[in-house]
Write a protein that holds these residues in place. Structure first.
Motif, PDB file in Angstrom:
ATOM      1  N   GLY A 113       0.832  -1.198   0.000  1.00 59.64           N
ATOM      2  CA  GLY A 113       0.000   0.000   0.000  1.00 59.64           C
ATOM      3  C   GLY A 113       0.859   1.237   0.000  1.00 59.64           C
ATOM      4  N   TYR A 114       1.533   1.483   1.101  1.00 57.71           N
ATOM      5  CA  TYR A 114       2.474   2.590   1.232  1.00 57.71           C
ATOM      6  C   TYR A 114       3.871   2.001   1.385  1.00 57.71           C
ATOM      7  CZ  TYR A 114       4.785   6.713   3.164  1.00 57.71           C
ATOM      8  OH  TYR A 114       5.654   7.745   3.386  1.00 57.71           O
ATOM      9  N   LEU A 115       4.889   2.646   0.778  1.00 58.66           N
ATOM     10  CA  LEU A 115       6.254   2.126   0.698  1.00 58.66           C
ATOM     11  C   LEU A 115       6.231   0.798  -0.079  1.00 58.66           C
ATOM     12  CD1 LEU A 115       7.575   2.981   4.295  1.00 58.66           C
ATOM     13  CD2 LEU A 115       7.802   4.320   2.199  1.00 58.66           C
ATOM     14  N   GLY A 116       7.068  -0.159   0.283  1.00 61.55           N
ATOM     15  CA  GLY A 116       7.129  -1.405  -0.462  1.00 61.55           C
ATOM     16  C   GLY A 116       7.857  -2.464   0.327  1.00 61.55           C
ATOM     17  N   ALA A 117       7.745  -3.714  -0.134  1.00 64.59           N
ATOM     18  CA  ALA A 117       8.413  -4.831   0.526  1.00 64.59           C
ATOM     19  C   ALA A 117       9.919  -4.750   0.315  1.00 64.59           C
ATOM     20  CB  ALA A 117       7.870  -6.151  -0.009  1.00 64.59           C
ATOM     21  N   THR A 118      10.646  -5.371   1.231  1.00 66.18           N
ATOM     22  CA  THR A 118      12.108  -5.394   1.170  1.00 66.18           C
ATOM     23  C   THR A 118      12.577  -6.459   0.180  1.00 66.18           C
ATOM     24  OG1 THR A 118      12.301  -4.644   3.456  1.00 66.18           O
ATOM     25  CG2 THR A 118      14.207  -5.794   2.530  1.00 66.18           C
ATOM     26  N   ILE A 119      13.594  -6.108  -0.608  1.00 70.35           N
ATOM     27  CA  ILE A 119      14.320  -7.083  -1.425  1.00 70.35           C
ATOM     28  C   ILE A 119      15.587  -7.461  -0.672  1.00 70.35           C
ATOM     29  CG2 ILE A 119      15.623  -7.433  -3.557  1.00 70.35           C
ATOM     30  CD1 ILE A 119      13.633  -5.649  -4.981  1.00 70.35           C
ATOM     31  N   GLU A 120      15.826  -8.759  -0.519  1.00 69.82           N
ATOM     32  CA  GLU A 120      17.065  -9.246   0.080  1.00 69.82           C
ATOM     33  C   GLU A 120      17.869  -9.991  -0.978  1.00 69.82           C
ATOM     34  OE1 GLU A 120      17.021 -11.388   3.694  1.00 69.82           O
ATOM     35  OE2 GLU A 120      15.930  -9.856   4.810  1.00 69.82           O
ATOM     36  N   ALA A 121      19.181  -9.780  -0.970  1.00 66.34           N
ATOM     37  CA  ALA A 121      20.059 -10.417  -1.956  1.00 66.34           C
ATOM     38  C   ALA A 121      21.398 -10.699  -1.299  1.00 66.34           C
ATOM     39  CB  ALA A 121      20.231  -9.515  -3.175  1.00 66.34           C
ATOM     40  N   ARG A 122      22.243 -11.430  -2.018  1.00 68.90           N
ATOM     41  CA  ARG A 122      23.578 -11.747  -1.518  1.00 68.90           C
ATOM     42  C   ARG A 122      24.635 -11.197  -2.467  1.00 68.90           C
ATOM     43  NH1 ARG A 122      24.211 -14.738   2.848  1.00 68.90           N
ATOM     44  NH2 ARG A 122      26.411 -15.028   2.301  1.00 68.90           N
ATOM     45  N   SER A 123      25.774 -10.842  -1.882  1.00 71.95           N
ATOM     46  CA  SER A 123      26.887 -10.291  -2.649  1.00 71.95           C
ATOM     47  C   SER A 123      27.415 -11.312  -3.646  1.00 71.95           C
ATOM     48  CB  SER A 123      28.004  -9.871  -1.696  1.00 71.95           C
ATOM     49  OG  SER A 123      29.176  -9.527  -2.411  1.00 71.95           O
ATOM     50  N   THR A 124      27.857 -10.805  -4.798  1.00 69.60           N
ATOM     51  CA  THR A 124      28.478 -11.641  -5.827  1.00 69.60           C
ATOM     52  C   THR A 124      29.975 -11.398  -5.939  1.00 69.60           C
ATOM     53  OG1 THR A 124      28.000 -10.002  -7.545  1.00 69.60           O
ATOM     54  CG2 THR A 124      26.342 -11.721  -7.169  1.00 69.60           C
ATOM     55  N   LEU A 125      30.562 -10.703  -4.968  1.00 66.48           N
ATOM     56  CA  LEU A 125      32.001 -10.460  -5.013  1.00 66.48           C
ATOM     57  C   LEU A 125      32.767 -11.775  -4.962  1.00 66.48           C
ATOM     58  CD1 LEU A 125      32.358  -7.380  -2.625  1.00 66.48           C
ATOM     59  CD2 LEU A 125      32.698  -7.404  -5.106  1.00 66.48           C
ATOM     60  N   SER A 126      34.004 -11.737  -5.421  1.00 70.90           N
ATOM     61  CA  SER A 126      34.858 -12.925  -5.424  1.00 70.90           C
ATOM     62  C   SER A 126      34.978 -13.498  -4.015  1.00 70.90           C
ATOM     63  CB  SER A 126      36.248 -12.567  -5.959  1.00 70.90           C
ATOM     64  OG  SER A 126      37.121 -13.664  -5.887  1.00 70.90           O
ATOM     65  N   GLY A 127      34.826 -14.816  -3.913  1.00 69.56           N
ATOM     66  CA  GLY A 127      34.911 -15.487  -2.622  1.00 69.56           C
ATOM     67  C   GLY A 127      33.586 -15.664  -1.935  1.00 69.56           C
ATOM     68  N   GLU A 128      32.555 -14.982  -2.413  1.00 63.17           N
ATOM     69  CA  GLU A 128      31.232 -15.135  -1.824  1.00 63.17           C
ATOM     70  C   GLU A 128      30.511 -16.321  -2.472  1.00 63.17           C
ATOM     71  OE1 GLU A 128      30.037 -13.542   0.720  1.00 63.17           O
ATOM     72  OE2 GLU A 128      31.678 -12.110   0.915  1.00 63.17           O
ATOM     73  N   THR A 129      29.615 -16.926  -1.740  1.00 58.83           N
ATOM     74  CA  THR A 129      28.835 -18.042  -2.259  1.00 58.83           C
ATOM     75  C   THR A 129      27.354 -17.714  -2.183  1.00 58.83           C
ATOM     76  OG1 THR A 129      28.771 -19.122  -0.088  1.00 58.83           O
ATOM     77  CG2 THR A 129      30.563 -19.737  -1.570  1.00 58.83           C
ATOM     78  N   GLY A 130      26.609 -18.228  -3.153  1.00 60.59           N
ATOM     79  CA  GLY A 130      25.163 -18.066  -3.139  1.00 60.59           C
ATOM     80  C   GLY A 130      24.661 -16.769  -3.714  1.00 60.59           C
ATOM     81  N   GLY A 131      25.581 -15.885  -4.107  1.00 61.05           N
ATOM     82  CA  GLY A 131      25.150 -14.602  -4.632  1.00 61.05           C
ATOM     83  C   GLY A 131      24.708 -14.693  -6.081  1.00 61.05           C
ATOM     84  N   LYS A 132      23.653 -13.962  -6.412  1.00 59.01           N
ATOM     85  CA  LYS A 132      23.157 -13.905  -7.785  1.00 59.01           C
ATOM     86  C   LYS A 132      22.806 -12.460  -8.120  1.00 59.01           C
ATOM     87  CE  LYS A 132      20.928 -18.478  -7.752  1.00 59.01           C
ATOM     88  NZ  LYS A 132      19.622 -19.190  -7.894  1.00 59.01           N
ATOM     89  N   PRO A 133      22.920 -12.092  -9.395  1.00 61.19           N
ATOM     90  CA  PRO A 133      22.379 -10.789  -9.783  1.00 61.19           C
ATOM     91  C   PRO A 133      20.874 -10.744  -9.534  1.00 61.19           C
ATOM     92  CG  PRO A 133      23.748 -11.718 -11.530  1.00 61.19           C
ATOM     93  CD  PRO A 133      23.519 -12.811 -10.523  1.00 61.19           C
ATOM     94  N   VAL A 134      20.383  -9.556  -9.346  1.00 68.05           N
ATOM     95  CA  VAL A 134      18.948  -9.335  -9.200  1.00 68.05           C
ATOM     96  C   VAL A 134      18.460  -8.558 -10.419  1.00 68.05           C
ATOM     97  CG1 VAL A 134      17.227  -7.984  -7.930  1.00 68.05           C
ATOM     98  CG2 VAL A 134      18.808  -9.468  -6.693  1.00 68.05           C
ATOM     99  N   GLN A 135      17.425  -9.074 -11.059  1.00 62.22           N
ATOM    100  CA  GLN A 135      16.807  -8.376 -12.175  1.00 62.22           C
ATOM    101  C   GLN A 135      15.423  -7.918 -11.728  1.00 62.22           C
ATOM    102  OE1 GLN A 135      15.614  -9.822 -16.517  1.00 62.22           O
ATOM    103  NE2 GLN A 135      17.832  -9.713 -16.265  1.00 62.22           N
ATOM    104  N   VAL A 136      15.140  -6.645 -11.958  1.00 58.84           N
ATOM    105  CA  VAL A 136      13.878  -6.058 -11.511  1.00 58.84           C
ATOM    106  C   VAL A 136      13.156  -5.455 -12.707  1.00 58.84           C
ATOM    107  CG1 VAL A 136      12.744  -4.439  -9.952  1.00 58.84           C
ATOM    108  CG2 VAL A 136      14.885  -5.515  -9.257  1.00 58.84           C
ATOM    109  N   LYS A 137      11.933  -5.872 -12.910  1.00 56.03           N
ATOM    110  CA  LYS A 137      11.057  -5.244 -13.901  1.00 56.03           C
ATOM    111  C   LYS A 137      10.168  -4.244 -13.176  1.00 56.03           C
ATOM    112  CE  LYS A 137       7.474  -6.141 -17.376  1.00 56.03           C
ATOM    113  NZ  LYS A 137       6.612  -7.173 -18.015  1.00 56.03           N
ATOM    114  N   TYR A 138      10.419  -2.949 -13.423  1.00 57.80           N
ATOM    115  CA  TYR A 138       9.632  -1.889 -12.812  1.00 57.80           C
ATOM    116  C   TYR A 138       8.458  -1.534 -13.727  1.00 57.80           C
ATOM    117  CZ  TYR A 138      13.462  -1.162  -9.505  1.00 57.80           C
ATOM    118  OH  TYR A 138      14.406  -1.326  -8.519  1.00 57.80           O
TER     119      TYR A 138
END
Length: 666
Positions: A116-141
């Motif tokens: 309604g007002y504001l919006g839900a939180t997006i959570e993501a993980r880093s894709t820097l070298s050495g990190e695991t589980g990280g993915k790019p996030v694609q958003v269709k606005y």
């Protein structure tokens, strides 16, 4: 100091009927072309409505292989409840309809979660070298702003001023009022996904407003229709980012209407810290609002006058302009007015965002029993750049040691409620002047309060979390390849006057510029790819400005003042060959007040402990006009992506009044 002028007695007299004095608690004012009565904040109930817990959206991991996919839809909601109640808890009644007052707002629907007002939180993980589980996030606005009957909106919720967009004094032409473009604030992203303010989309799926990319201004291609897709590769450390609207000339209105939400990025360093999480990690989005008596949002919009006192017109319509700052008289957190949160006797982690238009917050805790805040009860472990290299203990434990947050700044704070007896209520207070730091006092009964905690819940399980003393080790950027001087300037328009119903004054409209240049002047900040630069940001105004650079996180190297006579301001009189600001050798005085005395640890001219580490928004200390000394801050960043990005003041009304310029990495 703003000057007041006596212009046309007739127009002055007519407008004074609509504006009565300085009392902003309940006042009849002109908003756009209509008269309205503001809801009196002193009549509102406080600390009764539960704090809304902002939901986290679930990512779609199948639509785009290798990425997490989100659809974020901007929508209008009628009947949103900000929790505006009388002191006995009963509902206010709309005098026109006889129904309980509710508010029409905008907000984001994210992967099906409609807030309604504001919006839900997006959570993501880093894709820097050495990190695991990280993915790019694609958003269709998607811009799906429609009225309650499903018709495309053509008029904004709030009054649009067509004279503050692009070149100062120029009209928007055919730009629609219902346009949005989303910026991931703090994001390390490609320029095409950064949310350039002129790369907006309309709410018409069949709309033909697209434009090819402009290599001169650096604007990416503007799409036709009402959708655009951005990619965030998350190539950065854990951080509290946020996504919000950034459309040219109406950012302040779109964000105020509700287009803002959190984006939390995680990584292995955060995983290794045994800090509160899950239900005990709570984002707090703090904003000030004003409401009309019918519950609708109020944003000051006053008559724009010619020197002869007649009202200015654009395309045959009267122009109403916003002030260079807006201060609401009701404090909301997560979309509720003065909420409460019942907590367990354990540690909680709060991710705090100042999402207001112009209001700074200097926050501190006050106990209901009047006793001092115990040592170790509150600790800041992060800022808008992520975790700090050293935690800041006991910040916010009293009015003389407040946690200061400028516009768009974030604070990662742990409060240990085991330090207080069960049943204790703790009020989050605010005493930041408006404007900051040399403006008016807040009302201690309204804008001097934010929310309240009460230790009233039973402890669930054993709290084994800890407060980290050294949350993150950061690698310095190294020596700069170049030092660049830029400045902040406040001048006046000779041909535009504004009537202020709160003060009864008529004054020239302010021009608030960077390097003395309008937004669309040729780019002057041209940076070589992968260069490390020092930017000395010089403040030639009496207000503090939170300056934000897109693309980068920076180190705050030093703060201080400039010796009188050592500074030469930028000269924007020749936009093709501007004179840039300079400072004579020895003119920069780190940790020195304008009067030449050594700055104490709490001075605006001293680098604060919570400003160490990395940041994306920095508070630039003010000038002292009497002494003739300016404030400055030196920041250091590595510019590692090609493209055109923005740097601007994050007082949103300032940004829309052209305190924004592009920079180019090439």
């Amino acid at each position: 100091m703003k000057k007041c002028y006596a212009i046309s007695l007739l127009i002055f007299s007519v407008l004074m009927i609509s504006g009565c004095g300085k009392n902003t608690d309940k006042i009849t004012v002109v908003e756009g072309a209509s008269k309205t009565v503001l809801l009196n904040p002193l009549a509102l109930q406080q600390f009764a409505a539960p704090l809304p817990i902002i939901p986290v959206a679930t990512p779609d991991t199948t639509t785009v292989p290798g990425s997490e996919y989100y659809t974020v839809i901007a929508e209008q909601t009628s009947g949103y409840d900000f929790g505006l109640r009388t002191k006995d808890g009963s509902e206010f009644i709309n005098p026109a309809t006889g129904a309980p007052i509710r508010t029409t707002v905008w907000g984001y629907t994210t992967n099906g979660i409609k807030a309604g007002y504001l919006g839900a939180t997006i959570e993501a993980r880093s894709t820097l070298s050495g990190e695991t589980g990280g993915k790019p996030v694609q958003v269709k606005y998607t811009n799906n702003l429609k009225d309650a009957t499903g018709n495309l909106l053509t008029k904004h919720l709030l009054t649009v001023d067509p004279t503050v967009v692009g070149a100062m004094g120029g009209a928007m032409g055919n730009d629609p009022e219902i346009r949005i473009v989303t910026h991931l604030h703090g994001g390390h992203v490609d320029a095409a996904s950064d949310g350039h303010p002129n790369a907006w989309i309309t709410n018409d799926p069949a709309g033909m407003t697209g434009l090819p990319a402009d290599p001169i201004s650096g604007r990416p291609a503007r799409p036709d229709g009402n959708t655009v897709t951005y990619t965030y590769d998350n190539s950065q450390i854990a951080n509290h980012l946020w996504y919000h609207d950034h459309a040219m000339g109406i950012t302040r209105l779109n964000v105020y209407a509700g287009l803002a939400a959190n984006y939390l990025l995680r990584d292995s360093v955060e995983d290794s810290l045994n800090v509160p999480k899950g239900a005990y990690e709570i984002p707090l989005v703090i904003q000030d609002k004003s409401f009309n008596e019918d519950g609708s949002l109020h944003y000051d919009s006053n008559a724009l006058l010619n020197p002869d006192g007649t009202q200015q017109m654009v395309d045959g319509k009267t122009v109403f302009t916003s002030n260079p700052e807006f201060f609401g008289n009701v404090i909301t957190v997560n979309g509720k007015a003065w909420p409460k949160l019942d907590v367990e006797p354990r540690k909680y982690r709060f991710r705090i965002l100042n999402g207001s238009d112009s209001r700074f917050y200097n926050m501190w805790l006050e106990r209901s029993d009047g006793l001092p805040i115990p040592a170790g009860a509150i600790t800041q472990i992060g800022n808008d750049g992520g975790f700090l290299p050293a935690a800041v203990n006991n910040i916010g434990d009293g009015p003389g040691n407040g946690l200061l947050l400028a516009l768009a700044e974030r604070a990662d704070v742990i409060i240990d409620f085991t330090k207080f007896p069960a049943g204790t209520s703790i009020t989050v207070r605010n005493d930041a002047h408006t404007p900051y730091p040399n403006g008016d006092d807040v009302n201690p009964s309204t804008t001097g309060r934010i929310m309240q905690f009460t230790i009233s819940k039973i402890l669930v399980g054993i709290d084994t979390t800890v407060v980290p003393a050294t949350p993150r080790v950061l690698t310095p950027y190294g020596n700069p390849n170049n030092t660049r001087f830029v400045d902040l300037q406040e001048t006046e328009e000779d041909s535009a006057f504004v009537f202020d119903p709160y003060s009864g004054a008529i004054a020239k409209r302010l021009m608030i510029l960077l390097n003395g240049l309008p937004f669309d002047a040729p780019i002057t900040e041209n940076i070589l790819l992968n260069d490390v630069e020092d930017w000395v940001i010089i403040n030639n105004t009496v207000d503090m400005h939170p300056m934000h650079l897109h693309l980068v996180h920076f180190e705050v190297v030093e703060k201080g003042s400039i010796a009188p006579g050592a500074y030469m301001p930028a000269d924007g009189s020749d936009v093709l060959h501007p004179i840039m600001p300079t400072v004579a050798a020895g003119g920069l005085r780190p940790s020195v007040n304008p009067d030449g005395t050594a700055a104490d640890p709490y001075s605006p001219y001293t680098l604060q402990p919570q400003e160490y580490g990395h940041k994306d928004t920095v508070r630039v200390p003010p000038a002292d006009e009497l002494i003739g000394s300016q404030g400055y801050v030196k920041i250091r960043a590595k510019f590692d992506r090609i493209g055109t990005y923005m740097w601007h003041c994050h007082i949103l009304a300032h940004e829309d009044h052209e305190m924004m310029r592009p920079f180019r990495v090439q």
